[in-house]
Design an enzyme around this catalytic site. Structure first.
Site, mmCIF file in Angstrom:
data_model
loop_
_atom_site.group_PDB
_atom_site.id
_atom_site.type_symbol
_atom_site.label_atom_id
_atom_site.label_comp_id
_atom_site.label_asym_id
_atom_site.label_seq_id
_atom_site.Cartn_x
_atom_site.Cartn_y
_atom_site.Cartn_z
ATOM 1 N N HIS A 149 5.721 -2.164 -3.676
ATOM 2 C CA HIS A 149 4.620 -3.061 -3.318
ATOM 3 C C HIS A 149 3.330 -2.624 -4.023
ATOM 4 O O HIS A 149 2.534 -3.477 -4.448
ATOM 5 C CB HIS A 149 4.400 -3.129 -1.801
ATOM 6 C CG HIS A 149 3.392 -4.172 -1.444
ATOM 7 N ND1 HIS A 149 3.706 -5.521 -1.368
ATOM 8 C CD2 HIS A 149 2.063 -4.094 -1.214
ATOM 9 C CE1 HIS A 149 2.619 -6.214 -1.098
ATOM 10 N NE2 HIS A 149 1.603 -5.366 -1.001
ATOM 11 N N ASP A 153 1.085 -4.935 -6.323
ATOM 12 C CA ASP A 153 -0.375 -5.043 -6.229
ATOM 13 C C ASP A 153 -1.028 -4.805 -7.593
ATOM 14 O O ASP A 153 -1.939 -5.542 -7.991
ATOM 15 C CB ASP A 153 -0.934 -4.018 -5.236
ATOM 16 C CG ASP A 153 -0.774 -4.417 -3.787
ATOM 17 O OD1 ASP A 153 -0.445 -5.586 -3.502
ATOM 18 O OD2 ASP A 153 -0.995 -3.539 -2.921
ATOM 19 N N HIS A 176 -6.344 -1.106 -4.761
ATOM 20 C CA HIS A 176 -7.079 -2.203 -5.396
ATOM 21 C C HIS A 176 -8.377 -1.731 -6.050
ATOM 22 O O HIS A 176 -8.765 -2.257 -7.095
ATOM 23 C CB HIS A 176 -7.352 -3.319 -4.392
ATOM 24 C CG HIS A 176 -6.118 -4.027 -3.946
ATOM 25 N ND1 HIS A 176 -5.305 -4.736 -4.807
ATOM 26 C CD2 HIS A 176 -5.522 -4.119 -2.720
ATOM 27 C CE1 HIS A 176 -4.278 -5.233 -4.150
ATOM 28 N NE2 HIS A 176 -4.385 -4.881 -2.883
#
Length: 196
Positions: A149, A153, A176
């Protein structure tokens, strides 16, 4: 991931639905909708030299490569995660099989703070994987699902460039914020490399 560079998505609501916390259903929808060639090559960013950033204990580097290759290294306190690393050559089949099904996740100790802050109001065990010290809230869909994951991202954050990146990108302790910092530096490199 699906090799689609030009798409119009209409959303009836304030944000794109989280669905099951992965990109699996979005990939299936795009596959079923199909795609057509626009008759011209996709825009690509080819690096002339490495681009690197750091942010706290996270770091990212992109080095020239013929196509997009991602390496992620995660390091989490819960023993069920610990340190994990993986490298994937990004293509449609790898995306659909290994990245798109990977659900978003949260550490158990962070969940209450997120809810107290009024965030993740649409969150539930149906759209997020909760990580405990010794187990997960649900059976994993694949080995290293949380790591996959994080790679998903990263791929999504790199899409903000608006062109296909031809580089090997390595991120240690991805998130992020560090991904966005790397995208900013790559965008600056892209402006320098554009003719005219």
């Amino acid at each position: 991931g699906m090799r689609i560079d030009n798409v119009v998505v209409q959303v009836d609501g304030p944000e794109v639905p989280i669905l099951d916390g992965s990109a699996k259903e979005w990939a299936a929808l795009l596959r079923s909708a199909g795609s057509v060639s626009l008759g011209r090559p996709a825009s690509e960013l080819h690096l002339e030299e490495p681009v690197a950033v750091t942010l706290g204990d996270s770091g990212a580097v992109a080095v020239p490569n013929a196509s997009l290759r991602l390496t992620c290294v995660t390091d989490y306190a819960p023993p069920v995660l610990g340190v994990q690393a993986a490298t994937r050559q990004i293509g449609k089949s790898v995306f659909e099989r290994e990245l798109a099904p990977a659900r978003t996740f949260a550490m158990y100790h962070e969940v209450q703070a997120i809810l107290d802050a009024g965030l993740a109001r649409g969150g539930s065990l149906e759209n997020a994987l909760i990580v405990y010290d010794d187990r997960f809230s649900d059976e994993l869909r694949m080995p290293q699902e949380c790591l996959m994951h994080k790679m998903l991202d990263l791929l999504g954050d790199l899409a903000v460039l608006g062109m296909r990146l031809c580089a090997h990108v390595t991120v240690v302790r991805p998130g992020h914020a560090v991904n966005a910092r790397l995208v900013g530096r790559l965008a600056a490199a892209s402006a320098v490399n554009r003719p005219g």
